[in-house]
Each structure stands twice: as structure tokens, then as C-alpha cells.
Enzyme design. Structure first.
Site, mmCIF file in Angstrom:
data_model
loop_
_atom_site.group_PDB
_atom_site.id
_atom_site.type_symbol
_atom_site.label_atom_id
_atom_site.label_comp_id
_atom_site.label_asym_id
_atom_site.label_seq_id
_atom_site.Cartn_x
_atom_site.Cartn_y
_atom_site.Cartn_z
ATOM 1 N N ASP A 31 0.808 -1.570 0.462
ATOM 2 C CA ASP A 31 0.106 0.213 -0.166
ATOM 3 C C ASP A 31 1.188 1.387 -0.228
ATOM 4 O O ASP A 31 2.204 0.907 0.599
ATOM 5 C CB ASP A 31 -1.242 0.185 1.041
ATOM 6 C CG ASP A 31 -2.176 1.363 0.982
ATOM 7 O OD1 ASP A 31 -1.931 1.292 0.335
ATOM 8 O OD2 ASP A 31 -3.225 0.660 2.164
ATOM 9 N N TRP A 32 0.638 1.768 -0.155
ATOM 10 C CA TRP A 32 0.984 3.508 -0.994
ATOM 11 C C TRP A 32 1.462 3.654 0.926
ATOM 12 O O TRP A 32 0.655 4.611 1.300
ATOM 13 C CB TRP A 32 0.594 4.959 -1.379
ATOM 14 C CG TRP A 32 0.186 5.024 -3.167
ATOM 15 C CD1 TRP A 32 0.925 5.737 -3.779
ATOM 16 C CD2 TRP A 32 0.437 3.432 -3.943
ATOM 17 N NE1 TRP A 32 0.626 5.362 -4.820
ATOM 18 C CE2 TRP A 32 0.763 4.057 -4.940
ATOM 19 C CE3 TRP A 32 -0.113 1.976 -3.331
ATOM 20 C CZ2 TRP A 32 0.000 3.226 -5.978
ATOM 21 C CZ3 TRP A 32 -0.208 1.577 -4.540
ATOM 22 C CH2 TRP A 32 -0.049 1.451 -6.155
#
Length: 740
Positions: free
Chosen positions: A257-258
Site C-alpha cells: 500500500d502507498w
């Protein structure tokens, strides 16, 4: 953008490299490409080069990977290195229903249609990876991101996720299933450490991911922000190496995930394959050399060159990324896709129509009859919902709000429709540069809004209150959880005032979560609507006016109060939202109806699996194919379903399993099979469902294997977890054990 077409003719004229020859086996092509790459090439393809892309290897003609947010539509393009809109005029999309709505269809065929449709839109936009679907379990109704997931039950989630994944990937687009694992709250999501026993982990929180991998063949998985047992999910060897790549044999790519990566050594060794959005915070600021400073970029390369980290792990990561590229961007035979097509709007409308749940309908008030005076009240009747809520926010080509859909349908049915606001909630309509363009200002006081609505209600034949939650912070939105189980903006007071003024008041709530209903017994009809997307108004009109016979079933339990859910029963902050960074899942396997149906059935407003129709059904006497579980561990259940009403409809036969006496704690019942069937008036359809050995098993945390104990079981058949119409005994005489 690099593509295979940029490889020069001279490079191919003598002999086509194996990695470019699609007639060769995939693994042979992967290894051939890997053998031609330098360490720098391999490092290059395992981390981002922009907000949503990673580089290929230009000199080898290996193309880039482009990701896009989902899971309800294809997110508009942003600038290369900023979150601002790119200003494109061709990146509007069809907004499909939220995944709670998809789960409420209880129909895997709708999941397949969903995956096919959204996959076509992603492919048309030339995306390689769709960041979705989400399959985290609804542990608490306060979780702001529950609307992106598929409910509280691992079996229902498992049955719905696999067709979605296959549908997306049939378009040559990878489904990236998220957020692996235990991402069950947004509060402190970046660092909260989940402490959960192994049984609950394997029986409740992992099955959706397991089904996506083993049944759906997912090409990508996204670990979440949270920690499990002390390590972040992106750096967690148990989740990524032992379970995902070990037990399940996952051959795809684990994509962060970012901004979810924190340590080069851990992320290099413990199974993550691609890193996005980590420098400097991955969300809103960075530097000119940000991508080279990712944890899996120069720091990782330097560690390998110095011999501090092994090159074998890098080779495995690079091979997995190559495999993903060859399955997607390098697949010259993948279809071209389509965008904003009539077929996609029709799919969104069909899925939405099957997902709307009729909770209550006393006196057959619904569907609405012709020639009535109908008053619509509520902000959600006119508020656009496709913008906002976090990364799933969309730039929809069009969104038909409920009021507009109802007005169009009413005109054809001789119904006089009027509108009153009733309350003012969130008048904003902007996220990440996309705006709804709506002006929702209303300067009346809360008291005046109610007074005006009540006055109009007294003059109407029927009142439709359309409220619920929205995608603002602290409601159904990424990044934060709800503050309260109650409806916001004083809606309870509005509903009660309307009900007192007009006994024919219908409550329609648009949400992605359960909520309190102190007015439940004061209104004759309640409809659970969801975030439907582009076709929201048309779908609601279809159901309320009877063009669609509702057949949705709740994928979550609607309890009376927050303390009726296991995670909140003791008001223990250690269980939610956590203390000193740790959140303890002390309830173990007792999540959702597994807890409420056994310990608090009287406190449930509407049970898991509940949903009415405009016709009536009778589930006849069920039969089993055997009274003793056969050696292969499979038995079939046959249930006659009769439509006893006067219109065609769909019913969901639900089969639950109960272990009468076990050596370990087990829920009173667990969903293990279901089927949705269409039945004409007066018709009887025999529904046959198979229960495999998995239906009777629990996870033995001591032996780390699945186990079926000899003993007595009950097969419970009904049309909700609270409405069981048949009970059949089944004996198990032979123990069964196996590993994932």
C-alpha cells in the site's frame, strides 16, 4: 511509455528472444528475461517511478506497470509525481456499486459480471493492475472502510471474491486483492498492532484472501498499513512468506500500500515484491529523487552490492514482477476493453438492483402504487456519493442521484413527487481535485427544516426518507473511523417526526455500514440501500416502484447498539481502538452473527442474511444425501423452494453447519453454502448444495492444520442466520486432517 512495439526490428530479426515469444511457457520466458537483467534493472522494476507506475526495462522492451485505484471504478489520472488531477478529459468512468452492495446480492454471477465490467474499463485505460477488490472482514461497524469490503462472513466473502478476480483478469488486468491482512479499522491504521489468535486468523480473517489466490488465481496482493504480531504487514514474514507464498503457493506479486513500507532489511527479506508511495511519506510530499530513495531502491541495491542482503531474494521479486508484466502489459492477445459502455451501465444497474435489501414492509406499503402523492425527504436523496471516501473516490461520467431517478420513474406512473430537505449534513463535494458541482447550501435552521418537512408529510400519501451516512470523514471514508453508531446530522429526530406526522413513512438509508435504529418500530417499511454509483437513482426507483423485486440479503448484522457487537461488548479500549499501539481481538472467532446469534439474538434488529421480497417463499423439507459423512468428506443438501406469492422473485437458500459437541470452542452456526434461485409464482424449485469437508473443519492452532472431529453435527437450512426452517442431523465417524 515503453511498449513491446518499441523493440527494433533488428533486435528480433535474427532470433526472437524467449521472453518475447508468447508461444513459450510463461516460466521459461520469465527466467530468460531475468537472465538478461542487471542488478540495477531488477531493482528498477520493483519500485515506483511515479505515483502509480513502475518502470520496465527499456533496453529489453519490457514495458511499465500502471496501477489504478478501484475497487468500484477506475480512478481518474493524476499528475506524474503529484496527487493533483492530470486534467484529462477521457478518464471519467462508470461508478459501480460499492462492494457491500455486491456482497448483498449473494450471487457469484453478479461478482463475475462486476469483475468483467470493471476489468474492461481498466483495460481500456491501459492499466496493468486494479487495486481491488477488498476482502477485509467487518469486525466493527465503526470501520470507515467497510463499504469497500464484502461483509462480516469469511465464506460469503470467499464465494464472492473469486469470480470478481477471474472477471478482472480475463481482461489481462491483474486484480490486487487488499488489504492483507487484518486491516479492520482505520483508526491508527499506520501503526496499530493486531494481536489475534491463530484460529481466528485462519478461520475468519484469511479465507477471503485464500479464496482470491487459490480459487480466483489472483496475480497480485496488497498488504495493508497495520501490523500483525509486531511487524508491519508489508514486512511480515508470517503473512507473506509462510502463508501467502508458502501454504497457498501464491506466484504473483505482493504490492505495498502507498507509504506502508518502513525498513529496507525487513521488506527485502520478508516477502514484499513491489514498493509504492513510501518516500517521503507517500501521500502528499516528496523530493526530486524520491523514487530512487525508496526502501526497495538504492538502499536495497547498495545492501546487495555490499553483500549485506542476498541476491536470491531480489531475483525472486524481479521474477514475480516479470511474471505480472507478461500476464498483463506484454500480453498481446488480451482484449482491448471498453469504457462507459451501455453494457457497463446495465451491469451497474443490475448488480445494484440485486443488492438493495428490503428490511421491513408491513402492510405491503412497497412497492409504491400509482397515483400517489409522495414526499421525499433527506439530503441523501440529492447528494452525489461517487466523490469522496478516500482512494475509491471516482470521477464518474454520470451519477443519477435518488431524487432524479425517482422523479423520472414517478412521471411514468402518475405519481406526484415533491421534496423537502429535512436536515443538512455535509454540503461539500470535492476529493483530490474532483468536484460534484452541486450546490447543497440551505440556510434554514435544523428546527425549521423539520417543521417544513413535517408540514409537507401531513399532506402526502407516502413519505420516503432517504438518509444514512455519506463518504465524509468520520462516516464511510478511508483514513478515519466513525465517531458513533448512530446516524449523523440529527436524522433520528427527523425520522421520528415524519413517522408521527404520517404513518406511511418509508426509511431508505444509504450506507456502507450498520447503524442504530431507535425508530425501527415506528415506521412500516425500511430499505437498506448502499453506495450504488452511477445508477443509484435508477436502481432505487426500480426497487421502490416494483420494476425490480428486491432480493438482496444483509452481508452484515444490524444490531441494536454498538455494545451488541463482540469487539465493543465490554467497552474495552484494548479491543477497540487499541491501547499503546496494540489492539486485542479477544473475541477470537466470535465475529458478527457468530457472536450475536448465540449471545444476543434479542438485540439484533436485522440478522445476517436477512432480506425480504415483494413475493413470499416457503422452504420445504430439506434432505441430506447421507446421514453419515462419506469418506470423501462431501454431502449434498436438497431444499425445495416454493414461490407462494403472486410475482416472480429470487430467494437465497442458506446452509449453516453446527458442531454439536467439539473439543474446542465453535460458533453455534457458520454459513457454509448458499444459492440464489429465481422462482415463478406457484413454482417449486429443488435447490441442491454441496458441503465439502471444509464445511465441518476448524483450524487446530496446535498442529497448524484443519481438522474435522468425529461426532454429531447439525445442518441448518434457512433464509437468514436467524430464520432456520430445517435441521438435519449428520454423523461424522472418521477424523479428517489436512494442511493448506
Amino acid at each position: 511509455m515503453v511498449s513491446v512495439a518499441t523493440v527494433s526490428h533488428s533486435a528480433l530479426s535474427a532470433q526472437t528472444p524467449v521472453y518475447l515469444d508468447e508461444s513459450k511457457p510463461l516460466e521459461e520466458r520469465v527466467q530468460d528475461a531475468l537472465s538478461r537483467m542487471t542488478i540495477a534493472d531488477k531493482i528498477g522494476i520493483i519500485h515506483a517511478q511515479s505515483k502509480f507506475s513502475s518502470p520496465g526495462v527499456q533496453r529489453l522492451g519490457i514495458p511499465e506497470i500502471w496501477c489504478t485505484d478501484g475497487p468500484h471504478g477506475i480512478r481518474p489520472d493524476v499528475l506524474w509525481d503529484e496527487w493533483e488531477q492530470a486534467g484529462a478529459t477521457n478518464d471519467s468512468c462508470v461508478a459501480f456499486p460499492a462492494l457491500t452492495c455486491l456482497a448483498a446480492t449473494w450471487n457469484p454471477d453478479m461478482a463475475a459480471l462486476y469483475g468483467k465490467s470493471i476489468g474492461e474499463e481498466a483495460r481500456y485505460r491501459n492499466k496493468s493492475v486494479l487495486l481491488g477488490p477488498g476482502v477485509n472482514i467487518n469486525r466493527t461497524p465503526l470501520n470507515g472502510r467497510n463499504f469497500e469490503y464484502m461483509g462480516e462472513d469469511p465464506y460469503l466473502t470467499s464465494r464472492m471474491v473469486a469470480p470478481y478476480v477471474r472477471g478482472v483478469q480475463d481482461n489481462g488486468v491483474a486484480a490486487c486483492v487488499k488489504h492483507y491482512a487484518l486491516n479492520n479499522q482505520e483508526t491508527d491504521r499506520d501503526h496499530v498492532n493486531v494481536l489475534v489468535d491463530d484460529r481466528a486468523l485462519h478461520e475468519i480473517y484469511l479465507p477471503g484472501f485464500k479464496a482470491a489466490v487459490k480459487d480466483g488465481g489472483a496475480w497480485a496482493i496488497m498488504p495493508g498499513y497495520n501490523k500483525y504480531a509486531g511487524d508491519h504487514a508489508c514486512e511480515n514474514s508470517v503473512l507473506l512468506l509462510d502463508i501467502l507464498k508458502g501454504d497457498w503457493g501464491f506466484d504473483g506479486v505482493a504490492i505495498s500500500d502507498w507509504g506502508a513500507v518502513h525498513n529496507t532489511d525487513k521488506v527485502a527479506r520478508n516477502g514484499l515484491d513491489m514498493e509504492f508511495g513510501s518516500w517521503t511519506n507517500g501521500l502528499n510530499w516528496g523530493s526530486s529523487d524520491a523514487y530512487d530513495n525508496y526502501f526497495l531502491a538504492k538502499p536495497y541495491e547498495q545492501a546487495i552490492i555490499e553483500g549485506r542482503l542476498p541476491v536470491d531474494d531480489l531475483n525472486d521479486k524481479a521474477a514475480r514482477v516479470l511474471r505480472l508484466i507478461m500476464r498483463t502489459a506484454m500480453d498481446r492477445n488480451r482484449p482491448f476493453g471498453s469504457m462507459n459502455s451501455p453494457e457497463h451501465y446495465a451491469a451497474a444497474r443490475q448488480i445494484g438492483g440485486e443488492g438493495v435489501v428490503l428490511l421491513k414492509n408491513e402492510g405491503s406499503l412497497l412497492p409504491l402504487k400509482p397515483d400517489l402523492k409522495v414526499l421525499v425527504v433527506g439530503e441523501n436523496a440529492l447528494k452525489m456519493m461517487t466523490v469522496g471516501g478516500g482512494s475509491s473516490s471516482l470521477k464518474a461520467q454520470r451519477e443519477i442521484v435518488p431524487l432524479d431517478g425517482l422523479r423520472a420513474a414517478a412521471a411514468d406512473k402518475g405519481i406526484e413527487l415533491s421534496y423537502e430537505r429535512g436536515y443538512v449534513g455535509d454540503i461539500t463535494g470535492e476529493y483530490n481535485g474532483v468536484t460534484t458541482g452541486q450546490n447543497l447550501n440551505d440556510n434554514r435552521t435544523a428546527e425549521q427544516l423539520i417543521t417544513d418537512a413535517v408540514k409537507a408529510a401531513k399532506e402526502a400519501d407516502v413519505v420516503l426518507f432517504i438518509g444514512g451516512l455519506n463518504k465524509s470523514d468520520r462516516q464511510d471514508a478511508e483514513g478515519c473511523d466513525r465517531d458513533s453508531f448512530a446516524l449523523p446530522y440529527n436524522q433520528d429526530k427527523v425520522i421520528e417526526a415524519l413517522a408521527a406526522a404520517n404513518p406511511n413513512t418509508v426509511v431508505v438509508n444509504i450506507t456502507g455500514n450498520a447503524y442504530a435504529m431507535p425508530w425501527k418500530d415506528k415506521v412500516p417499511a425500511i430499505v437498506q440501500d448502499w453506495y450504488i454509483g452511477s445508477e443509484a437513482g435508477n436502481v432505487l426507483a426500480d426497487v421502490l416502484f416494483g420494476d425490480v423485486n428486491p432480493s438482496g440479503k444483509l452481508p452484515i448484522t444490524f444490531a441494536s447498539a454498538l455494545t451488541d457487537y463482540a469487539a465493543h461488548a465490554d467497552n474495552d479500549p484494548a479491543m477497540y481502538p487499541g491501547v499503546d499501539g496494540d489492539v486485542h481481538y479477544k473475541e477470537g472467532i466470535n465475529v458478527g452473527y457468530r457472536y450475536t446469534d448465540r449471545l444476543k439474538p434479542s438485540r439484533v434488529n436485522y440478522a445476517f442474511g436477512h432480506g425480504l421480497s415483494y413475493t413470499t417463499f416457503e422452504l420445504g423439507k430439506a434432505t441430506l444425501s447421507a446421514s453419515t459423512l462419506p469418506a470423501d468428506g462431501a454431502v449434498t443438501v436438497t431444499v425445495p423452494v416454493t414461490n407462494t406469492g403472486d410475482r416472480k422473485g429470487k430467494e437465497v437458500v442458506q446452509v449453516y453447519v453446527r458442531d454439536v459437541k467439539s473439543s474446542v470452542e465453535r460458533p453455534y452456526k457458520e454459513l457454509k453454502a448458499f444459492r440464489k434461485v429465481s422462482v415463478a409464482p406457484g413454482e417449486t424449485v429443488d435447490v441442491t448444495l454441496t458441503l465439502n469437508k471444509e464445511a465441518f473443519a476448524f483450524y487446530n492452532d496446535k498442529t497448524r492444520q484443519w481438522e474435522v472431529e468425529p461426532g454429531k453435527f447439525e445442518i441448518l437450512i434457512g433464509n437468514s442466520s436467524a430464520n432456520i426452517t430445517s435441521r438435519l442431523p449428520l454423523n461424522v465417524t472418521t477424523p479428517l486432517t489436512w494442511k493448506d
